[in-house]
Design a protein around this motif. Structure first.
Motif, PDB file in Angstrom:
ATOM      1  N   UNK A  81      -7.949   3.202  -1.146  1.00  0.00           N
ATOM      2  CA  UNK A  81      -6.872   3.763  -1.536  1.00  0.00           C
ATOM      3  C   UNK A  81      -5.893   2.844  -0.912  1.00  0.00           C
ATOM      4  N   UNK A  82      -4.809   2.462  -1.553  1.00  0.00           N
ATOM      5  CA  UNK A  82      -3.767   1.638  -0.934  1.00  0.00           C
ATOM      6  C   UNK A  82      -2.692   2.385   0.034  1.00  0.00           C
ATOM      7  N   UNK A  83      -2.363   1.941   1.150  1.00  0.00           N
ATOM      8  CA  UNK A  83      -1.170   2.361   1.869  1.00  0.00           C
ATOM      9  C   UNK A  83      -0.110   1.184   1.874  1.00  0.00           C
ATOM     10  N   UNK A  84       1.167   1.482   2.688  1.00  0.00           N
ATOM     11  CA  UNK A  84       2.233   0.630   2.566  1.00  0.00           C
ATOM     12  C   UNK A  84       2.720  -0.042   1.126  1.00  0.00           C
ATOM     13  N   UNK A  85       2.056   0.752   0.085  1.00  0.00           N
ATOM     14  CA  UNK A  85       2.642   0.490  -1.114  1.00  0.00           C
ATOM     15  C   UNK A  85       3.859   1.190  -1.549  1.00  0.00           C
ATOM     16  N   UNK A  86       4.248   2.014  -0.720  1.00  0.00           N
ATOM     17  CA  UNK A  86       5.513   3.016  -0.999  1.00  0.00           C
ATOM     18  C   UNK A  86       6.480   2.301  -0.253  1.00  0.00           C
ATOM     19  N   UNK A  87       7.671   2.467  -1.033  1.00  0.00           N
ATOM     20  CA  UNK A  87       8.859   2.058  -0.442  1.00  0.00           C
ATOM     21  C   UNK A  87      10.275   2.958  -0.874  1.00  0.00           C
ATOM     22  N   UNK A  99       0.194   2.355  -6.212  1.00  0.00           N
ATOM     23  CA  UNK A  99       0.474   3.378  -7.098  1.00  0.00           C
ATOM     24  C   UNK A  99       1.948   3.878  -7.074  1.00  0.00           C
ATOM     25  N   UNK A 100       2.266   4.421  -8.174  1.00  0.00           N
ATOM     26  CA  UNK A 100       3.984   4.550  -8.423  1.00  0.00           C
ATOM     27  C   UNK A 100       4.573   5.488  -7.347  1.00  0.00           C
ATOM     28  N   UNK A 101       5.725   5.144  -6.782  1.00  0.00           N
ATOM     29  CA  UNK A 101       6.061   5.631  -5.874  1.00  0.00           C
ATOM     30  C   UNK A 101       7.104   6.835  -6.003  1.00  0.00           C
ATOM     31  N   UNK A 127      -1.829   9.978  -1.952  1.00  0.00           N
ATOM     32  CA  UNK A 127      -2.973   9.460  -1.595  1.00  0.00           C
ATOM     33  C   UNK A 127      -4.046  10.522  -2.019  1.00  0.00           C
ATOM     34  N   UNK A 128      -3.499  11.628  -1.992  1.00  0.00           N
ATOM     35  CA  UNK A 128      -4.725  12.900  -2.335  1.00  0.00           C
ATOM     36  C   UNK A 128      -4.930  12.787  -3.784  1.00  0.00           C
ATOM     37  N   UNK A 129      -3.961  12.461  -4.494  1.00  0.00           N
ATOM     38  CA  UNK A 129      -4.524  12.142  -6.078  1.00  0.00           C
ATOM     39  C   UNK A 129      -5.466  11.144  -6.269  1.00  0.00           C
ATOM     40  N   UNK A 130      -5.354   9.996  -5.475  1.00  0.00           N
ATOM     41  CA  UNK A 130      -6.498   8.955  -5.708  1.00  0.00           C
ATOM     42  C   UNK A 130      -7.795   9.400  -4.966  1.00  0.00           C
TER      43      UNK A 130
END
Length: 774
Positions: free
Chosen positions: A58-64, A9-11, A47-50
């Motif tokens: 739902x992905x995690x660790x896609x944030x940087x 997801x866009x960060x 995460x809530x949006x998804x």
């Protein structure tokens, strides 16, 4: 049932929240704790949006905070000693690798002066990643508090079970390089790195993760034998963990993997395989046939790279074909890639024309699309009839709209002749006339185009946009800014001036706003690198130029300048690639339409007595198909012709420049040469100067300005550092070929560092001018 998933997801957040937070931290306006608090808030919001959209996976660790590859560099301890020696806090060390750090000694801390690691384009996107940079004696060590585990637990605590995203070991090493002066082959380090992946997967399982997404996008490449051979042993080791590790979904994107299908066939112990069915839908049957008897297919049918609504009926048909072969429980509906490359939400776009707004879908909306497709296949079309009917109307509206078609543009394109692609004379004739006209010294100095966009410039542009000042008042302000920039260049002693582009918001948007066929957004920002965001224009119809776009400012600048003035344009391929292009006609047609519009502008600039014209094509490399072969050669043919069509209409005495950044162009150098630009400027400050060897090997006859310092970093290079760069360049280039310039535009920099760096650059050029003219 068929499940739905998103690969990333866009960060940045709805209002570029992450950009504001990181830049505030860099400017010492907020604390480290405040930065981390804002990052956590954004992750939870996304995460809530998804979750609210009904997405199953739902992905995690896609944030940087800066870049996902840089995250992995730090995760595995691949930190060159020039960064680790200062004992920086891990976050400051992370940012130093991403953007460089220059800091005086203070509060008992030593002075720091270190450039950033190399940054290049992520496959064929406009996103930039930081290259893993390895040493000959490289050691690997998993971080004590691994980010993928930490963020999984963060989501779990909020009641959301996610699928962590990890860049795979083969892609990570294949995309890496040996550090300057080192000889290590990154892929040869796989056996040393794999135990860290094993350890990480076990930690994720212990934290409660049942699934993990491992991205191996290099599978769309024509891989070197060493990388291709690495897949089987790597995933045999990871797959052998069984219940001690999460189930692995191996994800590919941005192309097809049919040419590497033998690799896929050897990975049948993995839980699922993801493929991009937007970019290459024809690979579906081959991939299905190669799956193991219990493997799941993740079908990427919602475009992660563009903003058009998904044709839901067409996507459903692809998914149903997979279900017929595999059954519902073995099919996942997914985005084609991470949604990192799309804007956050269409809900922010209140000012868009309702007709075209109805054609678009951003990240939040795409989350709903994957859910609708999954529900339609699982429960039948009647379960989502309302959504399907609305979607069909949108698709039909766009296909039949008069906004997409302009007969006059089509007629002009049909009338283009072969002569329109060629300059009047070959380079030796042209350069002789240009030397007489321009009277430039040896090692001429210039900049790439833009100068710092100050707060005052942004304020006045915003006031003009809102109607708070008149066009005449704004024009007077811009003229004053141009005068100030010319005075600064005169004081610095540059040889070819630019007007600084104070009137321009973005190098593509500015021109798009003056062309027909484009529409624009207010908040549709997309991350380009670090905190840098762009707001790509959207091509919705045939493109033409109603009136001159940049002539007034360039003409004025030339009239008040003591040196040659360079007109600045963005080339047709970059205008195409850095917009969201149409997907209903071939990109070559869109590029030719843009080229004709720019051709008119080039000719008008020359008529206004602007005799140096730079037509930037930094996106030329980005658009190159990822695999060698006919598709790549076809692309290079129409891309080169588009540039030539835009630039070939001027006299021999007018000098055409072009600029390329982050262009690893050794494998398509023939196309660079075929552009027939009189002067090329390229990014070279972060690259090994041996990149320039290709100019020697190919006996490149024209002029070139390899960037002598990195403008993406706030640090100021010393005069000696630039002298050393020039000395390196002179090992490969003749003195009469070499221009001295930064590696890119200076829009994002501040004036003090800009003046200091350019002063050092000019002094270094003068030093070599004296050496070679005695």
């Amino acid at each position: 049932m068929v499940r739905s998933s998103i690969l990333g997801f866009p960060r940045m957040g709805r209002l570029r929240d992450l950009k504001k937070a990181t830049e505030a931290y860099w400017g010492e306006k907020i604390s480290r704790e405040e930065l981390l608090k804002e990052a956590k808030r954004l992750r939870l919001e996304h995460w809530r949006i998804q979750q609210d959209a009904g997405v199953d996976i739902i992905p995690s660790n896609d944030f940087a905070l800066y870049d996902q590859v840089l995250d992995h560099i730090q995760l595995f301890g691949i930190i060159p000693e020039r960064y680790s020696k200062y004992g920086l806090h891990p976050i400051d060390e992370y940012f130093a690798m991403g953007r460089g750090l220059q800091r005086p000694a203070k509060d008992g801390q030593p002075a720091v002066d270190v450039p950033s690691l190399e940054m290049v384009k992520w496959f064929d996107s406009n996103y930039h990643y930081v290259k893993p940079t390895l040493q000959d004696n490289q050691q690997f060590k998993l971080a004590a508090d691994p980010k993928p585990v930490r963020e999984f637990l963060e989501a779990k605590e909020a009641g959301i079970i996610t699928r962590p995203v990890i860049l795979g070991p083969v892609s990570f090493l294949t995309l890496g390089k040996a550090d300057r002066g080192q000889t290590v082959a990154p892929i040869a380090q796989l056996e040393k790195l794999l135990p860290l992946y094993v350890e990480l997967l076990i930690k994720l399982k212990e934290a409660g993760a049942e699934d993990v997404q491992i991205d191996e996008p290099v599978l769309v490449f024509d891989l070197p034998a060493s990388s291709k051979a690495a897949f089987k042993p790597a995933y045999a080791k990871l797959g052998a963990l069984g219940g001690a590790a999460p189930r692995i979904t191996l994800a590919t994107y941005f192309g097809d993997i049919v040419h590497n299908i033998d690799v896929l066939s050897s990975l049948q112990s993995l839980y699922a395989i993801h493929v991009d069915l937007v970019r290459n839908p024809e690979q579906l049957r081959t991939v299905i046939a190669s799956l193991g008897p219990n493997q799941t297919l993740s079908a990427g049918v919602v475009d992660g790279r563009n903003i058009w609504k998904t044709n839901l009926q067409a996507a459903i048909e692809k998914v149903e074909l997979a279900v017929q072969r595999l059954g519902q429980d073995r099919v996942i509906v997914a985005t084609s890639s991470s949604l990192l490359h799309t804007p956050h939400t269409l809900a922010s776009e209140k000012g868009l024309d309702p007709e075209v707004r109805d054609w678009f879908s951003f990240a939040v909306e795409k989350a709903s699309e994957v859910v609708v497709i999954a529900n339609a296949v699982t429960n039948g079309p009647s379960s989502v009839r309302e959504q399907l009917e609305a979607n069909a109307k949108s698709i039909q509206s766009r296909a039949t709209s008069k906004r997409t078609n302009d007969p006059k543009v089509k007629e002009r394109l049909a009338a283009v002749t072969k002569d329109m692609y060629n300059r009047k004379s070959p380079f030796p004739t042209r350069i002789a006339q240009q030397e007489t006209t321009l009277k430039l010294p040896l090692f001429p100095t210039t900049t790439i185009g833009s100068f710092p966009q100050t707060k005052e410039i942004r304020i006045q542009r915003n006031r003009f946009t809102k109607g708070e000042i008149t066009a005449e008042q704004y024009e007077k302000f811009i003229e004053k800014e141009i005068q100030d920039v010319i005075k600064i260049q005169e004081e610095l002693g540059l040889d070819v001036f630019v007007h600084g582009e104070p009137e321009r918001n973005d190098m593509v948007q500015y021109f798009g706003e003056r062309l027909t066929g484009y529409v624009f957004t207010t908040h549709a920002w997309v991350q380009s690198y670090g905190s840098r965001c762009v707001r790509p224009p959207i091509i919705v119809g045939d493109v033409s130029r109603p009136a001159p776009m940049s002539v007034k400012e360039s003409k004025y600048a030339a009239s008040v300048s003591s040196k040659p003035m360079k007109g600045m344009l963005t080339g047709p391929i970059t205008c195409l690639r850095w917009s969201f292009p149409r997907d209903d006609i071939h990109q070559s047609i869109q590029a030719q339409q843009l080229a004709l519009a720019l051709r008119d502008e080039v000719i008008d600039l020359e008529a206004a007595e602007v005799f140096v014209i730079q037509v930037d094509e930094p996106a030329l490399r980005e658009g190159l198909p990822l695999r060698a072969g006919k598709e790549r050669e076809d692309y290079l043919s129409w891309a080169v012709n588009s540039f030539r069509l835009a630039t070939a209409g001027v006299a021999d005495s007018t000098q055409i420049h072009s600029h390329f950044c982050y262009s690893e162009f050794q494998d398509f150098f023939h196309a660079i040469a075929a552009l027939d630009a009189d002067v090329l400027s390229i990014e070279n400050s972060k690259s090994d100067a041996k990149l320039l060897k290709v100019f020697v090997d190919e006996a490149y006859p024209r002029h070139i300005g390899p960037g002598v310092y990195d403008i993406h970093s706030p640090r100021v290079p010393s005069e000696q550092e630039i002298k050393d760069r020039i000395a390196e360049m002179l090992q490969y280039l003749r003195p009469e070929q070499l221009w001295i310039d930064p590696d890119c535009g200076l829009k994002t920099r501040q004036w003090p560092e800009t003046k200091a760096a350019l002063a050092n650059m000019v002094n270094a050029a003068k030093f070599y001018r004296q050496q070679y003219t005695r």
